[in-house]
Motif scaffolding. Sequence first.
Motif, short mmCIF file in Angstrom:
data_model
loop_
_atom_site.label_atom_id
_atom_site.label_comp_id
_atom_site.label_asym_id
_atom_site.label_seq_id
_atom_site.Cartn_x
_atom_site.Cartn_y
_atom_site.Cartn_z
N SER A 1 -83.66 -35.12 -33.44
CA SER A 1 -84.58 -34.69 -32.39
C SER A 1 -83.87 -33.84 -31.35
O SER A 1 -84.45 -32.89 -30.80
CB SER A 1 -85.22 -35.91 -31.74
OG SER A 1 -84.23 -36.75 -31.16
N TYR B 1 -84.89 -29.98 -30.60
CA TYR B 1 -85.20 -29.50 -29.26
C TYR B 1 -84.34 -28.28 -28.92
O TYR B 1 -84.82 -27.31 -28.32
CB TYR B 1 -84.94 -30.62 -28.24
CG TYR B 1 -85.21 -30.21 -26.81
CD1 TYR B 1 -86.48 -30.34 -26.27
CD2 TYR B 1 -84.20 -29.71 -26.01
CE1 TYR B 1 -86.73 -29.97 -24.95
CE2 TYR B 1 -84.44 -29.33 -24.70
CZ TYR B 1 -85.71 -29.47 -24.17
OH TYR B 1 -85.95 -29.09 -22.88
N PHE C 1 -85.63 -24.90 -30.24
CA PHE C 1 -86.73 -24.29 -29.49
C PHE C 1 -86.35 -23.94 -28.05
O PHE C 1 -87.01 -23.13 -27.42
CB PHE C 1 -87.94 -25.23 -29.47
CG PHE C 1 -88.72 -25.24 -30.75
CD1 PHE C 1 -89.58 -24.19 -31.08
CD2 PHE C 1 -88.61 -26.29 -31.65
CE1 PHE C 1 -90.30 -24.19 -32.25
CE2 PHE C 1 -89.33 -26.30 -32.83
CZ PHE C 1 -90.18 -25.25 -33.13
N ALA C 2 -85.33 -24.59 -27.52
CA ALA C 2 -84.98 -24.40 -26.11
C ALA C 2 -84.48 -22.97 -25.86
O ALA C 2 -83.82 -22.38 -26.72
CB ALA C 2 -83.91 -25.40 -25.69
N ARG D 1 -84.36 -31.68 -17.15
CA ARG D 1 -85.77 -31.54 -17.52
C ARG D 1 -86.64 -31.65 -16.26
O ARG D 1 -86.33 -32.40 -15.33
CB ARG D 1 -86.17 -32.64 -18.51
CG ARG D 1 -85.29 -32.73 -19.75
CD ARG D 1 -85.64 -31.69 -20.76
NE ARG D 1 -86.91 -31.95 -21.38
CZ ARG D 1 -87.09 -32.74 -22.43
NH1 ARG D 1 -86.06 -33.36 -22.97
NH2 ARG D 1 -88.30 -32.90 -22.95
N PHE E 1 -91.63 -20.77 -22.72
CA PHE E 1 -91.11 -21.83 -23.59
C PHE E 1 -90.34 -22.87 -22.78
O PHE E 1 -90.38 -24.07 -23.11
CB PHE E 1 -90.22 -21.21 -24.67
CG PHE E 1 -90.98 -20.77 -25.88
CD1 PHE E 1 -91.18 -21.63 -26.95
CD2 PHE E 1 -91.52 -19.50 -25.96
CE1 PHE E 1 -91.89 -21.22 -28.08
CE2 PHE E 1 -92.23 -19.08 -27.06
CZ PHE E 1 -92.42 -19.95 -28.13
N LEU F 1 -91.29 -26.88 -22.75
CA LEU F 1 -90.28 -27.88 -23.12
C LEU F 1 -89.72 -28.62 -21.91
O LEU F 1 -88.82 -29.45 -22.07
CB LEU F 1 -89.12 -27.19 -23.86
CG LEU F 1 -89.47 -26.55 -25.20
CD1 LEU F 1 -88.31 -25.71 -25.71
CD2 LEU F 1 -89.84 -27.62 -26.22
N ARG F 2 -90.23 -28.31 -20.71
CA ARG F 2 -89.75 -28.89 -19.45
C ARG F 2 -88.26 -28.61 -19.25
O ARG F 2 -87.53 -29.41 -18.65
CB ARG F 2 -90.03 -30.40 -19.40
CG ARG F 2 -91.51 -30.71 -19.41
CD ARG F 2 -91.80 -32.16 -19.09
NE ARG F 2 -91.35 -33.07 -20.14
CZ ARG F 2 -90.42 -33.99 -19.95
NH1 ARG F 2 -89.84 -34.11 -18.76
NH2 ARG F 2 -90.06 -34.78 -20.93
N PHE F 3 -87.81 -27.51 -19.79
CA PHE F 3 -86.41 -27.08 -19.65
C PHE F 3 -86.22 -26.55 -18.22
O PHE F 3 -86.85 -25.56 -17.83
CB PHE F 3 -86.11 -26.00 -20.69
CG PHE F 3 -84.67 -25.59 -20.76
CD1 PHE F 3 -83.76 -26.33 -21.51
CD2 PHE F 3 -84.21 -24.47 -20.10
CE1 PHE F 3 -82.44 -25.95 -21.58
CE2 PHE F 3 -82.90 -24.08 -20.18
CZ PHE F 3 -82.01 -24.82 -20.92
#
Length: 543
Positions: free
Chosen positions: A288, A292, A295-296, A307, A385, A389-391
């Motif tokens: 996982s 992540y 995509f980050a 996050r 993005f 993703l809450r990046f």
Amino acid sequence: MAGEDCVRKRQPGSTTTCKSHENEETPRRPENERSFQNSSNGWVDVDRAVTRKMQLIAEAEQLKPAFMKEVDSHFTEFVNNLVAKSALLDSSSSASCSEKELHKAKTLRAPPEHGKIFTARRSLLDELFEVSHIRTIYHMFIALLIVFILSTLLVDFIDEGRLVLGFDLLVFVFGKFPVVFCTWLCMFCATVFVPYNLFVWWAQGYRSSSRRVFHSLFYGILFQTAGLGFGPTYIAVSYALPPASRFIVILEQVRLVMKAHSFIRENVPRVLSSVKDKSSTVPIPRISQYLYFLFAPTLIYRDNYPRNPTIRWGYVATKFAQVLGSLFYAYYIFVRLCIPLFRNSSQETFNLRGLVLCIFNSILPGVLILFLVFFAFLHCWLNAFAEMLRFADRMFYKDWWNSTSYANYYRTWNVVVHDWLYYYAYRDFLWFFGKKFKAAAMLSVFTVSAAVHEYVLSICFGYFYPVLFFLFMCFGMLFNFILNDRRKGPIWNVIMWTSLFLGQGVIICLYSQEWYARRYCPLDNPTFLDYLKPRSWSCHMKM
């Protein structure tokens, strides 16, 4: 007056009482009232007060820029020191290493906390757009888009007698989208399972079997070169994908290769350190965490990133709408500024005068395309993005427009790619060959970056015309040493922008001429050298 009555009474303590009462009231009165009272014979020098006030305002305005600059520099230094100290506290609290352990880590590679530090911060444009003056510049670009739309509609109405709302160019450049989606899906699934499973297989059997190490290395290199390297390129060429579709496939190919390399590069030293320390557990990230990371919006792997607590879906929709608007903006730039300029360029003789005029006529569309690529991808796409993703670390770029040197421009234009090149190309080169070869390390980074850029353009346009590679390796390297970090004056920012404008004009002009030359002057039986030789130099002879 009250004061005179108090004095005439001659009573003990009365005068003192009245004076003290006046002294108590005096500080409470405004400055202008005291000036009126202190004026002799009741005359008030209003002109002198107004003049003094204007002088103070002028002096304050003169001191304001220096004051704001000083506050900004001290605030930036304070924030940077605070981030560095917090990172050191986090690293020291998570693992207190002795000098012997640090020496062991240095023999392998600098630990992650000595690399890029991720922290929660907003993108620079999001902060600047809160200022009304900067937001007005954004509104001016929207107004220019409206002008392009009106111009196109009116010209089509005059020529055709009706409003033409077709977007044939967009339909063409993004054609064969099902092939693009299937290719991307295969690339992504392969990148999810192959590098991760090879790493797990190697990490679990590293202590017991040297054959497993060799097999993991062999299959990893085979996957990077054949699976992600040759496969997407073959599909883009064999299926004759249009330019924008090829860009999607090839840029995703490059991104996934860089992601897989970062994952392996960051986790292999951790496994080697655990083996040297004779640890009972092997540090293997969860699938996982790796998913992540794929995509980050970053190319530097970490097990965890800062996050945000919530997702602002309105912000996400706004950013994707801005990407779509930038796409239509680029469409109208090509329709109004580029296609009319280059459509008949092959009918003219290739000479110096025509080349110079072409370059200068291409500066405006080239600069607008540069701004659109920066705004649409580095700001809108990555922020969209990151929000989903809450990046939290949104520093995808810095204030590259204020650069007074090309060295600073390369560092601030695309921070995402620059971080990957710095940590995995430049620093690893110095770690392998020694710190004495900084110039060679810089040259190698420039060569890798130029080669990848030229590879992307060659595959996407369907021909080899190394204009960008030449600009990177010649002018880019030259300006990197001439316009270095010691150049701080505003004149160097003007020089940087002038050279950037000219470079964009050269790129748009030469690549567009070559594109139309290969459409108007096709060869029946082209040889390998015909693919390497620029056809725009001799296309007029075929007309």
